[in-house]
Design an enzyme around this catalytic site. Structure first.
Site, mmCIF file in Angstrom:
data_model
loop_
_atom_site.group_PDB
_atom_site.id
_atom_site.type_symbol
_atom_site.label_atom_id
_atom_site.label_comp_id
_atom_site.label_asym_id
_atom_site.label_seq_id
_atom_site.Cartn_x
_atom_site.Cartn_y
_atom_site.Cartn_z
ATOM 1 N N HIS A 1 0.922 -1.168 0.238
ATOM 2 C CA HIS A 1 0.034 0.008 -0.065
ATOM 3 C C HIS A 1 0.991 1.282 -0.109
ATOM 4 O O HIS A 1 0.768 2.084 -0.859
ATOM 5 C CB HIS A 1 -0.904 -0.074 1.172
ATOM 6 C CG HIS A 1 -1.741 1.277 1.551
ATOM 7 N ND1 HIS A 1 -2.994 1.336 1.079
ATOM 8 C CD2 HIS A 1 -1.275 2.462 2.107
ATOM 9 C CE1 HIS A 1 -3.468 2.372 1.413
ATOM 10 N NE2 HIS A 1 -2.453 3.435 2.034
ATOM 11 N N GLU A 2 1.874 1.293 0.864
ATOM 12 C CA GLU A 2 2.887 2.514 1.285
ATOM 13 C C GLU A 2 3.674 2.731 -0.189
ATOM 14 O O GLU A 2 3.974 4.001 -0.562
ATOM 15 C CB GLU A 2 3.385 2.340 2.462
ATOM 16 C CG GLU A 2 2.577 2.368 3.697
ATOM 17 C CD GLU A 2 1.607 3.684 3.795
ATOM 18 O OE1 GLU A 2 1.991 4.751 3.068
ATOM 19 O OE2 GLU A 2 0.644 3.520 4.422
ATOM 20 N N HIS B 1 2.052 4.924 -2.694
ATOM 21 C CA HIS B 1 2.285 6.271 -2.165
ATOM 22 C C HIS B 1 3.597 6.801 -2.697
ATOM 23 O O HIS B 1 3.632 7.816 -3.256
ATOM 24 C CB HIS B 1 1.760 6.529 -0.905
ATOM 25 C CG HIS B 1 0.413 6.371 -0.505
ATOM 26 N ND1 HIS B 1 -0.602 6.762 -1.140
ATOM 27 C CD2 HIS B 1 -0.452 6.029 0.685
ATOM 28 C CE1 HIS B 1 -1.744 6.524 -0.324
ATOM 29 N NE2 HIS B 1 -1.499 5.851 0.519
#
Length: 433
Positions: free
Chosen positions: A24-25, A28
């Site tokens: 997920h990170e 980003h």
């Protein structure tokens, strides 16, 4: 052995959880760097740092509590109305805003003025914030399609698992025949366990859904073409009218609802059957739809969750489950008396469901979630375009920091809900058995 398998299941889930958070990170991080935003930190977990390394301008690390993760981007919020960080205010609400604004600029270095998050165009900020949840969606879809197309799901087939002795209305909820119950059409026709029905009334059938619909649509004489011991033969049956479970538009049984329809009287055998790409995509769509409905229904489930945690209420199968509950389920999966391939498939589906939940949860348009930042960027884009159309002055960046008091309230509600789920997972867990 049971304890060892339970620990193994929990460890596997912990690894899958950490990978999902890191994945997920990474969404980003990669898009932020793509758009030239400086990212001082990339962390998996919260709390004390147990390992970290600095590569380039970013510190990569793992923290002690595997309950989330973050990347730190400079300039998440714009300066105050005077163009700088405002002086400390005695107002607690104002203080929240200024604390958030200060944190966004605390690692500012010379030359970073054009590398701030808020200076990027709204569409770029939307991509950066959406990339994290999107990575979870990609992982969920990849796992789901992989399991569906290579392993499959338990599916009713046209093979006979057993034959009912008599005609019993399904609405009566009983298994034993009573005096006066007529012999089931399947038994009267000579249908036996192990027979595979290949045609109904002369028309080929390849799946249970088709066969079930044709049986329901027929009351009276019909022919069954079956393969028994490798040989094909035709059986003659007279289907009865009976009260059977109603189906919805997707062909799924509606619990507690019954309709009059044709009745043959046999149980279909269930097998693990791989799905085609089209069928897998359809089923994935159903999974996403169910996930959306579950997220929307969370407030309605809080009373039952409270009763399950602090009262004598039943913990329902569709009750919200937290990290502890999911880890516990993973431990139970490893203890099931099933082939290894079944256990692997169940674990992967648990991980896919977790990633889908991460996607849906983070897309809620509420700060401090990713969806809240996306909503702020979209609102900024809208009002800037409206100003341009009406030839008004550019209103400038939308100050998301002003919503931080709301974000703290939302975060408080989320923390309270998480603690409630945690207690329920410990004292009254959801069990797959």
């Amino acid at each position: 052995m049971t304890i060892l398998l339970t620990v193994l299941g929990i460890a596997l889930f912990a690894f899958g959880l950490l990978f999902s958070i890191a994945w997920h990170e990474l969404g980003h991080l990669s898009t932020a760097k793509l758009f030239g935003i400086r990212v001082p930190q990339y962390m998996v977990g919260f709390g004390p740092t147990i390992w970290s390394r600095v590569r380039g301008e970013t510190e990569y690390g793992i923290k002690a509590i595997p309950a989330g993760g973050y990347i730190r981007m400079i300039g998440m919020f714009p300066p105050g109305e005077d163009g700088r960080l405002e002086a400390r205010s005695t107002s607690p609400w104002r203080g929240m805003i200024e604390d958030a604004r200060s944190a966004a600029f605390e690692e500012l270095r010379p030359g970073d003025e054009d590398r701030l998050f808020y200076t990027r165009k709204p569409w770029k900020r939307v991509i950066v914030m959406f990339a994290g949840p999107f990575m979870n969606l990609v992982l969920a879809v990849a796992i789901f399609l992989g399991v569906a197309m290579t392993y499959g799901f338990a599916t009713q087939t046209t093979e006979v698992a057993g034959v009912q002795k008599c005609v019993i209305a399904q609405s009566e909820n009983r298994d034993n025949c009573a005096a006066g119950d007529p012999v089931s059409p399947a038994r009267a026709a000579g249908l036996k366990a192990g027979d595979r029905i290949t045609a109904f009334d002369g028309r080929p059938v390849k799946d249970w859904a088709t066969l079930s619909d044709r049986i329901r649509d027929t009351i009276g004489p019909a022919t069954l073409t079956v393969v028994r011991d490798g040989k094909e033969q035709v059986l003659h049956a007279t289907l009865a009218k009976n009260m059977v479970a109603r189906k919805d538009a997707d062909g799924e049984v509606v619990p507690g609802k019954f309709v009059p329809a044709g009745y043959l009287g046999f149980a279909a055998k269930t097998e693990i059957v791989p799905l085609s790409l089209g069928a897998s995509v359809d089923r994935m769509g159903d999974m996403i739809q169910n996930g959306v409905e579950s997220v929307i229904a969370i407030p309605q489930k809080v009373p039952d969750l409270w009763n399950a945690a602090f009262g004598d209420g039943e913990r329902k199968a569709d009750s919200p489950v937290g990290v502890v509950g999911a880890a516990r389920i993973s431990g139970e999966v490893m203890n099931l008396d099933q082939p290894t391939t079944n256990l692997v498939a169940m674990f992967l589906m648990l991980l896919a469901g977790f990633n889908l939940s991460l996607f849906l949860f983070n897309m809620l348009p509420l700060l401090p979630l990713d969806g809240g930042h996306i909503a702020g960027a979209l609102w900024e884009s809208l009002r800037r375009n409206i100003a341009k159309v009406f030839r008004r002055p550019d209103p400038g960046p939308f100050d998301v920091a002003k919503l931080m008091p709301v974000a703290y309230v939302v975060a408080g509600l989320f923390i309270g809900f998480t603690l409630l789920v945690l207690v329920a997972d410990i004292v009254n867990p959801v069990r797959i058995t």
